[in-house]
Design an enzyme around this catalytic site. Structure first.
Site, PDB file in Angstrom:
ATOM      1  N   HIS A  15      -3.055   7.134   3.651  1.00  0.00           N
ATOM      2  CA  HIS A  15      -3.596   5.588   3.197  1.00  0.00           C
ATOM      3  C   HIS A  15      -4.687   5.954   4.356  1.00  0.00           C
ATOM      4  O   HIS A  15      -5.026   5.710   4.905  1.00  0.00           O
ATOM      5  CB  HIS A  15      -2.414   5.277   3.329  1.00  0.00           C
ATOM      6  CG  HIS A  15      -2.987   3.456   2.930  1.00  0.00           C
ATOM      7  ND1 HIS A  15      -3.545   3.427   1.949  1.00  0.00           N
ATOM      8  CD2 HIS A  15      -2.568   2.218   3.499  1.00  0.00           C
ATOM      9  CE1 HIS A  15      -3.958   2.082   1.732  1.00  0.00           C
ATOM     10  NE2 HIS A  15      -3.269   1.014   2.946  1.00  0.00           N
ATOM     11  N   CYS A  47       0.790  -0.837  -0.076  1.00  0.00           N
ATOM     12  CA  CYS A  47      -0.104  -0.003   0.017  1.00  0.00           C
ATOM     13  C   CYS A  47       0.850   1.116   0.253  1.00  0.00           C
ATOM     14  O   CYS A  47       0.256   2.180   0.111  1.00  0.00           O
ATOM     15  CB  CYS A  47      -0.799  -0.242   1.525  1.00  0.00           C
ATOM     16  SG  CYS A  47      -1.855  -1.556   1.205  1.00  0.00           S
ATOM     17  N   ASN A  69      -9.758   0.288   2.154  1.00  0.00           N
ATOM     18  CA  ASN A  69      -8.531  -0.244   1.553  1.00  0.00           C
ATOM     19  C   ASN A  69      -8.472  -0.539   0.254  1.00  0.00           C
ATOM     20  O   ASN A  69      -7.799  -1.423  -0.217  1.00  0.00           O
ATOM     21  CB  ASN A  69      -8.424  -0.976   2.608  1.00  0.00           C
ATOM     22  CG  ASN A  69      -6.451  -0.948   2.112  1.00  0.00           C
ATOM     23  OD1 ASN A  69      -5.645  -0.123   1.032  1.00  0.00           O
ATOM     24  ND2 ASN A  69      -5.744  -1.097   3.124  1.00  0.00           N
TER      25      ASN A  69
HETATM   26  O1  UT7 Z   1      -3.169  -1.754   3.910  1.00  0.00           O
HETATM   27  C1  UT7 Z   1      -2.583  -2.446   5.440  1.00  0.00           C
HETATM   28  C2  UT7 Z   1      -3.340  -3.194   5.481  1.00  0.00           C
HETATM   29  N1  UT7 Z   1      -4.224  -3.021   6.630  1.00  0.00           N
HETATM   30  C3  UT7 Z   1      -3.907  -1.713   7.576  1.00  0.00           C
HETATM   31  O2  UT7 Z   1      -4.328  -1.106   7.826  1.00  0.00           O
HETATM   32  C4  UT7 Z   1      -5.224  -3.209   8.585  1.00  0.00           C
HETATM   33  C5  UT7 Z   1      -4.457  -2.919  10.115  1.00  0.00           C
HETATM   34  N2  UT7 Z   1      -5.515  -3.852  11.008  1.00  0.00           N
HETATM   35  C6  UT7 Z   1      -6.879  -3.070  11.208  1.00  0.00           C
HETATM   36  O3  UT7 Z   1      -7.440  -1.864  10.675  1.00  0.00           O
HETATM   37  C7  UT7 Z   1      -7.885  -3.637  12.001  1.00  0.00           C
HETATM   38  O4  UT7 Z   1      -6.798  -4.287  13.363  1.00  0.00           O
HETATM   39  C8  UT7 Z   1      -8.652  -4.694  12.027  1.00  0.00           C
HETATM   40  C9  UT7 Z   1      -9.736  -3.599  11.234  1.00  0.00           C
HETATM   41  C10 UT7 Z   1      -8.559  -5.730  10.764  1.00  0.00           C
HETATM   42  C11 UT7 Z   1      -9.508  -5.630  13.182  1.00  0.00           C
HETATM   43  O5  UT7 Z   1      -9.713  -4.566  14.335  1.00  0.00           O
HETATM   44  P1  UT7 Z   1      -9.257  -4.621  15.708  1.00  0.00           P
HETATM   45  O6  UT7 Z   1      -9.722  -3.307  16.585  1.00  0.00           O
HETATM   46  O7  UT7 Z   1      -8.013  -4.468  15.670  1.00  0.00           O
HETATM   47  O8  UT7 Z   1     -10.328  -5.947  16.191  1.00  0.00           O
HETATM   48  P2  UT7 Z   1      -9.750  -7.117  16.191  1.00  0.00           P
HETATM   49  O9  UT7 Z   1      -8.606  -7.958  15.622  1.00  0.00           O
HETATM   50  O10 UT7 Z   1      -9.408  -7.070  18.028  1.00  0.00           O
HETATM   51  O11 UT7 Z   1     -10.483  -7.899  16.642  1.00  0.00           O
HETATM   52  C12 UT7 Z   1     -12.019  -8.154  17.467  1.00  0.00           C
HETATM   53  C13 UT7 Z   1     -12.732  -9.116  17.899  1.00  0.00           C
HETATM   54  C14 UT7 Z   1     -12.391  -9.979  17.884  1.00  0.00           C
HETATM   55  O12 UT7 Z   1     -13.173 -11.421  18.529  1.00  0.00           O
HETATM   56  P3  UT7 Z   1     -12.987 -11.739  19.677  1.00  0.00           P
HETATM   57  O13 UT7 Z   1     -11.423 -12.463  19.556  1.00  0.00           O
HETATM   58  O14 UT7 Z   1     -12.632 -10.714  20.555  1.00  0.00           O
HETATM   59  O15 UT7 Z   1     -13.755 -12.456  20.319  1.00  0.00           O
HETATM   60  C15 UT7 Z   1     -11.896 -10.239  15.977  1.00  0.00           C
HETATM   61  O16 UT7 Z   1     -12.515 -12.252  15.877  1.00  0.00           O
HETATM   62  O17 UT7 Z   1     -13.965  -8.834  16.341  1.00  0.00           O
HETATM   63  C16 UT7 Z   1     -13.937 -10.370  15.901  1.00  0.00           C
HETATM   64  N3  UT7 Z   1     -13.707  -9.414  14.335  1.00  0.00           N
HETATM   65  C17 UT7 Z   1     -14.558  -9.649  13.822  1.00  0.00           C
HETATM   66  N4  UT7 Z   1     -16.296  -9.227  13.756  1.00  0.00           N
HETATM   67  C18 UT7 Z   1     -17.028  -8.948  13.321  1.00  0.00           C
HETATM   68  C19 UT7 Z   1     -12.302  -9.553  13.386  1.00  0.00           C
HETATM   69  N5  UT7 Z   1     -13.454  -9.325  12.436  1.00  0.00           N
HETATM   70  C20 UT7 Z   1     -14.629  -9.497  12.478  1.00  0.00           C
HETATM   71  C21 UT7 Z   1     -15.500  -9.183  11.016  1.00  0.00           C
HETATM   72  N6  UT7 Z   1     -16.694  -9.093  12.088  1.00  0.00           N
HETATM   73  N7  UT7 Z   1     -15.140  -8.285   9.777  1.00  0.00           N
END
Ligand code: UT7
Length: 383
Positions: free
Chosen positions: A252, A113, A282
């Site tokens: 970004h 990215c 994204n």
């Molecule tokens: O261009 C570069 C590419 N990538 C990025 O920039 C991504 C960087 N990361 C992020 O933006 C964030 O980490 C995410 C949006 C991917 C995730 O957000 P988060 O606040 O870090 O959530 P998490 O990974 O800590 O997950 C929290 C909960 C989990 O459940 P438990 O374990 O707490 O029960 C996940 O399983 O949210 C759950 N979860 C979802 N729930 C509903 C993960 N994805 C989803 C989803 N819908 N799509």
């Protein structure tokens, strides 16, 4: 002293919209989670009609139109992408052919990215050094083509699109003022794409997907919230400015929470930050140029404005660039004459393309390149 100015800009996003509600029909997620955790409401999906190449060409044509610039005069085409149509030839070469940019060198650049900011930095350095007089810099990605639509950790985040800038070297001050690039390959396993043939496998840690995007979201999030502000701060300093001098911050578009963290680091109010992640998700290498085009469309960029664009992504990589946005230079000929000449040159380039294509297919020895080199010799007064 030579400088590199952004003279044209263009974007293309595929028409098919996929909302959060659409996603929730086939993967365990919901609109509320996606909006609050990422800021995304919908994204565009290339489907079967568009590819990285077709989107790149459409964005590039628009940038050339805005700059009122003839594709046959383009000297360099760089396509930043993580999803080239094929491993080779480079997507940039296919763009060069589609545009009839018969005098252009062309290559792809892979920096996830951050690719567009990397490409902008490479092109501006070449322009300032006199290695080229202009460059088409394109960021194009079709990440939905490599998504695992059953993996809610990734499939809700990405969308497709392309954006392009036409850069021109001039003696006027302004344009690309400074940049800051970096990488940390030790974090490579945190965000990976499909493998090609036999591939390196990490001995410990992530269980990487072979066919799709894999991401450790939390780790990338931690990296991103730190690096975006720091990289932006460095390029602003290198330009001899402070964040108070910045009129618009174009980050970004990966997650609105990451963008807010970067703005806090720079002590920039959100009114000075451009955000369109809710519309597109994204779009990887396309996200910054698409955002920049929309900032122009919305009247948020004015001649003389100082802007900072900053990206981060797979690699891990990061890149930030400070730009002084300048208006178009005065054109010497009337518009009708320029359009007619451009059309004629383009027809000539298409005819050459067809002649070469048919020759290649018929197994003839095609004199590819000779005429171009001859013309370049003449242009530089060489014998
Ligand atoms: O261009 C570069 C590419 N990538 C990025 O920039 C991504 C960087 N990361 C992020 O933006 C964030 O980490 C995410 C949006 C991917 C995730 O957000 P988060 O606040 O870090 O959530 P998490 O990974 O800590 O997950 C929290 C909960 C989990 O459940 P438990 O374990 O707490 O029960 C996940 O399983 O949210 C759950 N979860 C979802 N729930 C509903 C993960 N994805 C989803 C989803 N819908 N799509």
């Amino acid at each position: 002293m030579r400088s590199a100015h952004i003279r044209g800009w263009g974007k293309f996003v595929p028409p098919q919209v996929m909302t959060n509600q659409d996603l929730a029909r086939f993967v365990e997620t919901d609109d509320e989670w996606i909006r609050t955790r990422t800021g995304i409401a919908e994204r565009r999906v290339a489907g079967k009609t568009d590819t990285t190449l077709t989107m790149a060409v459409k964005a590039a044509r628009e940038a050339l139109r805005v700059a009122d610039f003839d594709s046959t005069q383009v000297e360099l085409v760089i396509v930043a992408t993580a999803t080239p149509d094929r491993v080779f030839p480079a997507t940039a070469c296919m763009v060069q052919d589609e545009l009839g940019a018969e005098h252009a060198a062309a290559f792809d650049l892979s920096a996830g990215c951050s690719g567009f900011v990397y490409a902008l930095s490479v092109a501006s350095t070449m322009l300032k050094a006199g290695a080229a007089n202009n460059a088409l810099v394109i960021g194009s990605d079709a990440l939905t083509h490599i998504l695992d639509w059953t993996d809610r950790n990734t499939c809700v985040l990405f969308g497709d699109g392309a954006g392009a800038f036409l850069l021109q070297a001039t003696e006027e001050p302004g344009g690309i003022l400074s940049f800051e690039l970096g990488s940390d390959g030790s974090g490579g396993d945190l965000l990976t794409g499909p493998m090609v043939g036999n591939t390196y496998e990490p001995a410990v840690g992530a269980n990487l997907s072979h066919d799709f995007i894999f991401m450790n979201g939390r780790a990338v999030f931690r990296f991103a919230t730190r690096i975006m502000g720091l990289a932006a701060e460095r390029t602003i300093q290198k330009a001899g400015l402070t964040s108070d001098d910045i009129d618009l911050f174009i980050p970004h578009q990966a997650n609105v929470r990451i963008i807010e963290a970067a703005a806090r680091h720079l002590k920039l109010p959100m009114e000075k930050v451009y955000v369109n992640i809710h519309r597109y998700g994204n779009t990887s290498a396309a996200s910054i140029p698409v955002a920049c085009c929309e900032a122009v469309e919305e009247g948020r960029l004015h001649p003389g404005d100082r802007i900072v664009m900053v990206g981060f992504g797979a690699g891990l990589t990061w890149g930030a660039v400070t730009v002084q946005w300048e208006p178009m230079p005065k054109q010497l000929q009337p518009r009708e004459v320029r359009v007619a000449r451009r059309w004629l040159r383009h027809q000539k380039a298409r005819a050459t393309h067809l002649r070469h294509k048919l020759g290649h297919r018929a197994g003839e020895v095609v004199d590819t390149g000779t005429a171009v080199i001859e013309k370049q010799r003449k242009r530089h007064g060489e014998r």
